[in-house]
Design a protein around this motif. Structure first.
Motif, PDB file in Angstrom:
ATOM      1  N   ASN A 162       0.845  -1.194   0.000  1.00 40.95           N
ATOM      2  CA  ASN A 162       0.000   0.000   0.000  1.00 40.95           C
ATOM      3  C   ASN A 162       0.881   1.245   0.000  1.00 40.95           C
ATOM      4  O   ASN A 162       2.057   1.170   0.402  1.00 40.95           O
ATOM      5  CB  ASN A 162      -0.884   0.037   1.251  1.00 40.95           C
ATOM      6  CG  ASN A 162      -2.031  -0.942   1.154  1.00 40.95           C
ATOM      7  OD1 ASN A 162      -2.973  -0.757   0.396  1.00 40.95           O
ATOM      8  ND2 ASN A 162      -1.930  -2.015   1.908  1.00 40.95           N
ATOM      9  N   GLY A 163       0.290   2.368  -0.354  1.00 42.69           N
ATOM     10  CA  GLY A 163       1.027   3.620  -0.282  1.00 42.69           C
ATOM     11  C   GLY A 163       1.521   3.884   1.137  1.00 42.69           C
ATOM     12  O   GLY A 163       2.656   4.332   1.350  1.00 42.69           O
ATOM     13  N   SER A 164       0.666   3.599   2.115  1.00 45.42           N
ATOM     14  CA  SER A 164       1.022   3.867   3.518  1.00 45.42           C
ATOM     15  C   SER A 164       2.304   3.139   3.911  1.00 45.42           C
ATOM     16  O   SER A 164       3.118   3.671   4.676  1.00 45.42           O
ATOM     17  CB  SER A 164      -0.120   3.427   4.442  1.00 45.42           C
ATOM     18  OG  SER A 164      -1.310   4.075   4.078  1.00 45.42           O
ATOM     19  N   LEU A 207       5.331   5.075   2.533  1.00 42.94           N
ATOM     20  CA  LEU A 207       5.498   6.385   3.183  1.00 42.94           C
ATOM     21  C   LEU A 207       6.085   6.209   4.571  1.00 42.94           C
ATOM     22  O   LEU A 207       6.969   6.963   4.987  1.00 42.94           O
ATOM     23  CB  LEU A 207       4.173   7.143   3.213  1.00 42.94           C
ATOM     24  CG  LEU A 207       4.006   7.915   1.910  1.00 42.94           C
ATOM     25  CD1 LEU A 207       2.587   7.999   1.458  1.00 42.94           C
ATOM     26  CD2 LEU A 207       4.636   9.298   2.001  1.00 42.94           C
ATOM     27  N   TYR A 264      -2.592  14.405   2.040  1.00 35.02           N
ATOM     28  CA  TYR A 264      -2.927  13.135   2.695  1.00 35.02           C
ATOM     29  C   TYR A 264      -1.807  12.147   2.426  1.00 35.02           C
ATOM     30  O   TYR A 264      -1.310  12.051   1.306  1.00 35.02           O
ATOM     31  CB  TYR A 264      -4.253  12.599   2.134  1.00 35.02           C
ATOM     32  CG  TYR A 264      -4.594  11.209   2.642  1.00 35.02           C
ATOM     33  CD1 TYR A 264      -4.990  11.024   3.954  1.00 35.02           C
ATOM     34  CD2 TYR A 264      -4.493  10.093   1.813  1.00 35.02           C
ATOM     35  CE1 TYR A 264      -5.282   9.749   4.433  1.00 35.02           C
ATOM     36  CE2 TYR A 264      -4.789   8.823   2.285  1.00 35.02           C
ATOM     37  CZ  TYR A 264      -5.184   8.660   3.596  1.00 35.02           C
ATOM     38  OH  TYR A 264      -5.481   7.394   4.068  1.00 35.02           O
ATOM     39  N   HIS A 265      -1.400  11.403   3.455  1.00 37.97           N
ATOM     40  CA  HIS A 265      -0.286  10.480   3.267  1.00 37.97           C
ATOM     41  C   HIS A 265      -0.513   9.103   3.887  1.00 37.97           C
ATOM     42  O   HIS A 265       0.449   8.460   4.329  1.00 37.97           O
ATOM     43  CB  HIS A 265       1.006  11.104   3.794  1.00 37.97           C
ATOM     44  CG  HIS A 265       1.316  12.439   3.195  1.00 37.97           C
ATOM     45  ND1 HIS A 265       1.636  12.591   1.855  1.00 37.97           N
ATOM     46  CD2 HIS A 265       1.305  13.689   3.717  1.00 37.97           C
ATOM     47  CE1 HIS A 265       1.833  13.877   1.594  1.00 37.97           C
ATOM     48  NE2 HIS A 265       1.630  14.562   2.701  1.00 37.97           N
ATOM     49  N   GLY A 266      -1.777   8.668   3.974  1.00 43.34           N
ATOM     50  CA  GLY A 266      -2.018   7.293   4.409  1.00 43.34           C
ATOM     51  C   GLY A 266      -2.477   7.179   5.849  1.00 43.34           C
ATOM     52  O   GLY A 266      -2.631   8.173   6.557  1.00 43.34           O
ATOM     53  N   GLU A 296       2.638  16.145  -1.718  1.00 43.74           N
ATOM     54  CA  GLU A 296       2.177  15.618  -3.005  1.00 43.74           C
ATOM     55  C   GLU A 296       2.590  16.701  -4.000  1.00 43.74           C
ATOM     56  O   GLU A 296       1.963  17.766  -4.050  1.00 43.74           O
ATOM     57  CB  GLU A 296       0.654  15.523  -3.019  1.00 43.74           C
ATOM     58  CG  GLU A 296       0.082  14.312  -2.355  1.00 43.74           C
ATOM     59  CD  GLU A 296      -1.431  14.233  -2.602  1.00 43.74           C
ATOM     60  OE1 GLU A 296      -2.184  14.672  -1.704  1.00 43.74           O
ATOM     61  OE2 GLU A 296      -1.844  13.759  -3.667  1.00 43.74           O
ATOM     62  N   ASP A 320       5.386  12.442  -2.259  1.00 38.99           N
ATOM     63  CA  ASP A 320       4.335  11.426  -2.206  1.00 38.99           C
ATOM     64  C   ASP A 320       3.679  11.428  -3.583  1.00 38.99           C
ATOM     65  O   ASP A 320       2.836  12.280  -3.885  1.00 38.99           O
ATOM     66  CB  ASP A 320       3.336  11.778  -1.101  1.00 38.99           C
ATOM     67  CG  ASP A 320       2.169  10.796  -1.047  1.00 38.99           C
ATOM     68  OD1 ASP A 320       1.937  10.090  -2.046  1.00 38.99           O
ATOM     69  OD2 ASP A 320       1.478  10.755  -0.020  1.00 38.99           O
ATOM     70  N   ILE A 378       1.972   8.890  -4.810  1.00 42.57           N
ATOM     71  CA  ILE A 378       1.031   7.766  -4.815  1.00 42.57           C
ATOM     72  C   ILE A 378      -0.085   7.999  -5.844  1.00 42.57           C
ATOM     73  O   ILE A 378      -0.469   7.090  -6.564  1.00 42.57           O
ATOM     74  CB  ILE A 378       0.423   7.545  -3.399  1.00 42.57           C
ATOM     75  CG1 ILE A 378       1.528   7.227  -2.385  1.00 42.57           C
ATOM     76  CG2 ILE A 378      -0.665   6.480  -3.419  1.00 42.57           C
ATOM     77  CD1 ILE A 378       2.232   5.917  -2.553  1.00 42.57           C
ATOM     78  N   VAL A 379      -0.587   9.227  -5.919  1.00 44.23           N
ATOM     79  CA  VAL A 379      -1.633   9.525  -6.919  1.00 44.23           C
ATOM     80  C   VAL A 379      -1.015  10.044  -8.223  1.00 44.23           C
ATOM     81  O   VAL A 379      -1.321   9.556  -9.307  1.00 44.23           O
ATOM     82  CB  VAL A 379      -2.668  10.541  -6.384  1.00 44.23           C
ATOM     83  CG1 VAL A 379      -3.610  10.986  -7.500  1.00 44.23           C
ATOM     84  CG2 VAL A 379      -3.488   9.919  -5.254  1.00 44.23           C
ATOM     85  N   LYS A 388      -0.769   2.941  -6.067  1.00 43.42           N
ATOM     86  CA  LYS A 388      -1.960   3.081  -6.917  1.00 43.42           C
ATOM     87  C   LYS A 388      -1.740   2.605  -8.364  1.00 43.42           C
ATOM     88  O   LYS A 388      -1.696   1.416  -8.582  1.00 43.42           O
ATOM     89  CB  LYS A 388      -2.449   4.527  -6.886  1.00 43.42           C
ATOM     90  CG  LYS A 388      -2.738   5.020  -5.448  1.00 43.42           C
ATOM     91  CD  LYS A 388      -4.157   5.341  -5.200  1.00 43.42           C
ATOM     92  CE  LYS A 388      -4.374   6.030  -3.864  1.00 43.42           C
ATOM     93  NZ  LYS A 388      -5.676   5.905  -3.318  1.00 43.42           N
ATOM     94  N   ARG A 422      -6.756  17.980   1.619  1.00 44.29           N
ATOM     95  CA  ARG A 422      -6.269  18.437   0.310  1.00 44.29           C
ATOM     96  C   ARG A 422      -6.774  19.823   0.018  1.00 44.29           C
ATOM     97  O   ARG A 422      -7.950  20.088   0.131  1.00 44.29           O
ATOM     98  CB  ARG A 422      -6.752  17.493  -0.803  1.00 44.29           C
ATOM     99  CG  ARG A 422      -5.913  16.247  -0.898  1.00 44.29           C
ATOM    100  CD  ARG A 422      -6.116  15.557  -2.222  1.00 44.29           C
ATOM    101  NE  ARG A 422      -5.194  14.465  -2.340  1.00 44.29           N
ATOM    102  CZ  ARG A 422      -5.542  13.177  -2.217  1.00 44.29           C
ATOM    103  NH1 ARG A 422      -6.777  12.842  -1.976  1.00 44.29           N
ATOM    104  NH2 ARG A 422      -4.639  12.232  -2.354  1.00 44.29           N
TER     105      ARG A 422
HETATM  106  C1  LIG Z   1      -1.410  10.983  -1.782  1.00 43.45           C
HETATM  107  C2  LIG Z   1      -1.629   9.692  -1.069  1.00 43.45           C
HETATM  108  N1  LIG Z   1      -0.654   9.208  -0.308  1.00 43.45           N
HETATM  109  C3  LIG Z   1      -0.781   8.039   0.345  1.00 43.45           C
HETATM  110  C4  LIG Z   1      -1.945   7.309   0.273  1.00 43.45           C
HETATM  111  C5  LIG Z   1      -2.073   6.026   1.026  1.00 43.45           C
HETATM  112  O1  LIG Z   1      -2.072   4.964   0.150  1.00 43.45           O
HETATM  113  P1  LIG Z   1      -2.754   3.576   0.558  1.00 43.45           P
HETATM  114  O2  LIG Z   1      -4.195   3.833   0.773  1.00 43.45           O
HETATM  115  O3  LIG Z   1      -2.457   2.688  -0.615  1.00 43.45           O
HETATM  116  O4  LIG Z   1      -2.055   3.121   1.803  1.00 43.45           O
HETATM  117  C6  LIG Z   1      -3.005   7.784  -0.509  1.00 43.45           C
HETATM  118  C7  LIG Z   1      -4.267   7.048  -0.599  1.00 43.45           C
HETATM  119  O5  LIG Z   1      -5.274   7.502  -1.047  1.00 43.45           O
HETATM  120  C8  LIG Z   1      -2.844   9.012  -1.198  1.00 43.45           C
HETATM  121  O6  LIG Z   1      -3.831   9.519  -1.954  1.00 43.45           O
END
Ligand SMILES: Cc1ncc(COP(=O)(O)O)c(C=O)c1O
Length: 428
Positions: free
Chosen positions: A120-122, A125, A146-148, A199, A228, A230-231, A256, A427
């Protein structure tokens, strides 16, 4: 056209008995979707279409919270996964596909020198924060966006239940695109900040020079920069924001879109920092799972070959223009607008009663066969003129209904299903 959610509602009742919130994330829960007037369960998808358990079909502009960049059930990706299934999913030692994918990411992401994987992104991070703290020997982190869900970040939001106070105080917020605010915070937490996490490109692009200034300030103060992505990774540009804005952070996190729906994330960065993982503990049983890696390689190759970021931008620009024209024609422009990046147009609600309008819009979009949250989440399968026309016409019908309801004496009475609840907003 009114839809039936009979099976969906029954499943929701059943799920509520065994699954807290009846789902796996706040964003898919009845806090965000009006239970009774929205489907709670989908059962299949192809391209940009999803089908709920009651057989209703939607053009999906949510895309499972954005891992889908090519389209659901992409043939090339699924073929690569099936080929890998025949060899095995995961092994007692590493598999060469890990090297192949790491090398691919090193080639396309300008600052990637080494790579590790997560699910996962979390995950990645958290790894980045731990590395930054170990490298700088400092504890505080400055964030925007947002970072998880992990402690280090979620502790800094209003959803901090269960995160110890000692952890909460280690993460501080600053305003994206605001150098003055960044400088103020760096001064305030003098010499204690390990990393700034942003981000780099999101609903809105960075202001001219923001990233360059941020880098200069961070360098001067011995602070690492973590992107970050992720998106925005693979969406804003194949190589991410760094490629687009020509600026290299120290570490970056991707997830993602990387696997077009198969679960994989990656942390990339400078050798001298990444190599600290020889001591810093970063580990995961499933981090070397090979099906998602096969999916990632096929996804990246296709994004590259078909220049997907460019296609998403062209499509987003058209959608923004056409839907905003409808919004103006219907005279809803005092209420809503689509704005922001072409690759990720965002729905702006201008009037104060955000949650009322959000509920009404979601309810009417659903009735007309469009599944959309607060943005146009785009994939390659959307980029077809018929789908574009069909989407705009469905959105127009929805907006005409919204306008009619807003004209009523008591528009609140026209909300269907259960009331929405806010999760939090981070955001800008
Ligand atoms: C910018 C950003 N960072 C981190 C995450 C966390 O990723 P995950 O939900 O895959 O752990 C998200 C999830 O939406 C995100 O949008």
């Amino acid at each position: 056209m009114k839809k039936s959610f009979k099976i969906s509602n029954r499943l929701y009742g059943r799920a509520s008995k065994t699954i807290p919130l009846a789902t796996q994330t706040f964003s898919k829960s009845s806090m965000q979707w009006p239970l009774g007037a929205a489907p709670m369960f989908f059962e299949k998808a192809k391209g940009c279409y999803v089908y709920d358990v009651d057989g209703n079909k939607y053009i999906d502009y949510l895309l499972a919270l954005l891992p889908i960049i090519l389209g659901y059930k992409d043939n090339d990706v699924d073929r690569a996964v099936k080929k890998q299934i025949n060899k095995g999913v995961i092994f007692s030692m590493s598999h060469p596909i890990e090297i192949e994918l790491a090398e691919k990411l090193n080639t396309i992401i300008p600052y990637a020198e080494m790579v590790r994987f997560g699910k996962n992104g979390s995950d990645v991070l958290s790894a980045a924060i731990r590395l930054a703290r170990a490298y700088t020997k400092k504890d505080l982190v400055l964030v925007s966006g947002y970072h998880g869900w992990h402690d280090w970040f979620i502790g800094s939001t209003s959803r901090n239940a269960g995160v110890p106070k000692e952890v909460r105080r280690l993460t501080k917020n600053f305003k994206f695109n605001d150098i003055e605010n960044l400088t103020y915070n760096i001064k305030k937490y003098n010499n204690k900040i390990a990393a700034v996490v942003i981000e780099p490109d999101g609903y809105s692009p960075p202001n001219k020079n923001f990233l360059k200034e941020l880098k200069k300030i961070c360098r001067k103060n011995g602070i690492l920069i973590i992107f970050d992505e992720i998106v925005c990774g693979f969406r804003t540009s194949l190589g991410g924001a760094s490629e687009k804005f020509n600026i290299k952070p120290d570490l970056g996190c991707f997830g993602k879109s990387l696997g077009n729906g198969y679960p994989i994330s990656a942390i990339v960065g400078k050798k001298k920092i990444m190599n600290l993982m020889k001591d810093v503990f970063v580990s995961g049983t499933y981090a070397g799972e090979t099906l998602s890696m096969a999916a990632a390689l096929a996804t990246l190759n296709k994004i590259e070959k078909l220049n997907v970021p460019e296609k998403l931008s062209v499509l987003g620009k058209k959608l923004k223009k056409l839907t905003n024209r409808k919004i103006r024609d219907i005279e809803l422009n005092d209420y809503i607008e689509f704005a922001g990046n072409d690759w990720w147009p965002r729905l702006i609600i201008k009037k104060n009663n955000q949650s009322f309008l959000l509920h009404l819009l979601r309810q009417e979009f659903i009735k007309n066969g469009v599944f959309m949250g607060s943005s146009f989440n785009l994939c390659l399968a959307h980029s077809n003129n018929d789908i574009l026309k069909n989407s705009v016409s469905k959105i127009e019908k929805s907006l005409l209904n919204v306008k009619d309801i807003l004209k009523k004496k008591d528009p609140q009475n026209f909300l269907e299903g259960c009331e929405l609840k806010s999760i939090f907003s981070v955001r800008g």
